[in-house]
Design a protein around this motif. Structure first.
Motif, PDB file in Angstrom:
ATOM      1  N   THR A 193      48.064  49.684  79.660  1.00 52.14           N
ATOM      2  CA  THR A 193      49.005  50.780  79.784  1.00 52.14           C
ATOM      3  C   THR A 193      50.411  50.251  79.989  1.00 52.14           C
ATOM      4  N   TRP A 244      47.553  61.595  80.988  1.00 50.27           N
ATOM      5  CA  TRP A 244      48.182  61.292  79.705  1.00 50.27           C
ATOM      6  C   TRP A 244      47.230  61.604  78.565  1.00 50.27           C
ATOM      7  N   ARG A 256      51.469  55.223  75.118  1.00 50.61           N
ATOM      8  CA  ARG A 256      50.907  54.569  76.289  1.00 50.61           C
ATOM      9  C   ARG A 256      50.356  53.170  76.007  1.00 50.61           C
TER      10      ARG A 256
END
Length: 164
Positions: free
Chosen positions: A29, A46, A59
């Motif tokens: 990430t 997310w 991400r």
């Protein structure tokens, strides 16, 4: 093909090269855009917020296929915002057709982007990310038009467009 020492060594070398190249792709990430950002979510949040392609780009620093985003040909007046947090990043009057297949801009809205050095894929590039959520947007290159001479090459899935 017979298995002999030469073919075995060539095959092993090829496998090692592929494994090494695969290891150069950023994973995890936000490796490049680490730090505290004003807008933060958990990885689970997310995933729920973004479609899979946007999640991979924003991400995990993936890159969408060129010429796959409708935003590449968007010509209306308006603002391009981060698909992760909706922070305004670019205005339509700074967009140009670079012919690369990704939306391109010669500058950004003040304070909207941060940069980091990206040394993946056997080269050094400048990665750009949203200064609000840290989401990977793309890269900036020094082959753009005047007045800046820069080309912000941005993944369309990392953006949303808000018409004026």
């Amino acid at each position: 093909m017979t298995v002999n020492r030469r073919n075995l060594l060539l095959g092993g070398t090829a496998i090692a090269a592929v494994a090494a190249f695969a290891g150069l792709r950023p994973t995890g990430t936000l490796q490049a855009a680490e730090g505290d950002f004003p807008f933060q979510l958990t990885d689970e949040q997310w995933r729920a917020r973004l479609d899979p392609a946007a999640y991979d780009v924003l991400r995990h620093e993936a890159t969408e296929r060129p010429f796959s985003s409708p935003l590449d040909s968007e010509k209306r007046a308006g603002t391009f915002v981060c698909a992760g947090c909706a922070q305004p990043l670019f205005t339509s009057d700074t967009k140009f057709d670079s012919g690369t297949g990704w939306p391109s801009f010669y500058t950004f809205i003040d304070g909207a982007l941060g940069t980091t050095v990206d040394t993946s894929l056997f080269m050094t590039r400048t990665e750009v990310h949203c200064s609000n959520c840290g989401g990977h947007q793309g890269h900036v290159f020094e082959d753009g038009p005047q007045p800046t001479g820069l080309r912000y090459c941005i993944n369309g899935v990392a953006l949303n467009f808000i018409a004026a």
